[in-house]
Design an enzyme around this catalytic site. Structure first.
Site, PDB file in Angstrom:
ATOM      1  N   CYS A 111      22.674   8.234  89.666  1.00 33.07           N
ATOM      2  CA  CYS A 111      22.373   7.837  88.361  1.00 33.07           C
ATOM      3  C   CYS A 111      23.687   7.109  87.783  1.00 33.07           C
ATOM      4  O   CYS A 111      24.716   7.639  88.218  1.00 33.07           O
ATOM      5  CB  CYS A 111      22.072   8.989  87.381  1.00 33.07           C
ATOM      6  N   HIS A 154      12.494   9.588  86.861  1.00 35.03           N
ATOM      7  CA  HIS A 154      13.906   9.849  86.731  1.00 35.03           C
ATOM      8  C   HIS A 154      14.162   8.949  85.444  1.00 35.03           C
ATOM      9  O   HIS A 154      14.951   9.574  84.501  1.00 35.03           O
ATOM     10  CB  HIS A 154      14.622   9.141  87.865  1.00 35.03           C
ATOM     11  N   GLU A 155      13.567   8.032  85.416  1.00 37.60           N
ATOM     12  CA  GLU A 155      13.933   6.940  84.005  1.00 37.60           C
ATOM     13  C   GLU A 155      13.086   7.692  82.955  1.00 37.60           C
ATOM     14  O   GLU A 155      13.485   7.631  81.672  1.00 37.60           O
ATOM     15  CB  GLU A 155      13.413   5.685  84.373  1.00 37.60           C
ATOM     16  N   HIS A 158      14.925  10.103  81.348  1.00 33.84           N
ATOM     17  CA  HIS A 158      16.225   9.587  80.377  1.00 33.84           C
ATOM     18  C   HIS A 158      15.533   9.458  79.058  1.00 33.84           C
ATOM     19  O   HIS A 158      16.219   9.689  78.046  1.00 33.84           O
ATOM     20  CB  HIS A 158      16.465   8.251  81.059  1.00 33.84           C
TER      21      HIS A 158
HETATM   22 NI    NI Z   1      19.540   7.745  85.655  1.00 35.62          NI
END
Ligand code: NI
Length: 183
Positions: A111, A154-155, A158
């Protein structure tokens, strides 16, 4: 190509733990520019010439929260062949379905906000279907798999204030490894 002037927050910044808010359309010009800047940045970060020139860490995904903006927007740049990229612009995403099969990145996820070595793996669905909006506010549905499925998850994390490191079991960082497929 000039490196876009964007500032990526480090994990120590508390904003990264906040939940981003849904976006309304039409997007303003500043937001559209930032979307394109973020994609340019990601592409340059995957090209040897610019990695060297600007001392970049390679990355394929970036969420607005990483730029300090709590909007449900992320971008992904997938390298199809050398210096050739496919762009994903994902706004207000909703996961419609997930495969039962789980996968993980063998070498560990990375990341651009986590500037340290992290031990452990993150379980992710091998395939997901996502409903989202494009830069013009048009709704679309996309099915993604393998590394792009991982990048999307993953995003999306976020956008909910979750970093990949939060999903690693501290006491057992390779937990359930044998029940998942490594990619
Ligand atoms: Ni990330």
């Amino acid at each position: 190509m000039e490196l876009p002037n964007i500032n990526i927050l480090d994990e120590s910044n508390k904003i990264l733990r906040q939940k981003s808010k849904e976006v309304t359309f039409p997007l303003d010009d500043e937001t559209k520019k930032l979307i394109n800047d973020a994609l340019d940045y990601l592409e340059m970060s995957q090209m040897d010439e610019y990695i060297e020139k600007y001392n970049l860490r390679p990355g394929m995904g970036l969420s607005f929260v990483q730029l300090g903006i709590l909007k449900r927007i992320f971008v992904i740049s997938e390298e199809l062949e050398k210096n050739k990229f496919k762009r994903y612009i994902v706004i207000n995403p909703k996961v419609i379905s997930r495969s039962e099969e789980l996968i993980y990145v063998g070498e560990g996820e990375g990341c651009l906000s986590v500037n340290r070595e992290v031990e452990g793996i993150v379980p992710r669905n091998a395939r997901i279907t996502v409903s989202a909006y494009d830069i013009d506010g048009k709704n679309y549905t996309i099915r993604v798999r393998e590394d792009i499925s991982i990048a999307f998850q993953h995003e999306i994390d976020h956008l909910d204030g979750i970093l990949f490191v939060d999903r690693i079991d501290k006491k057992n960082p390779y937990k359930n490894k044998d029940f998942m497929r490594e990619i």
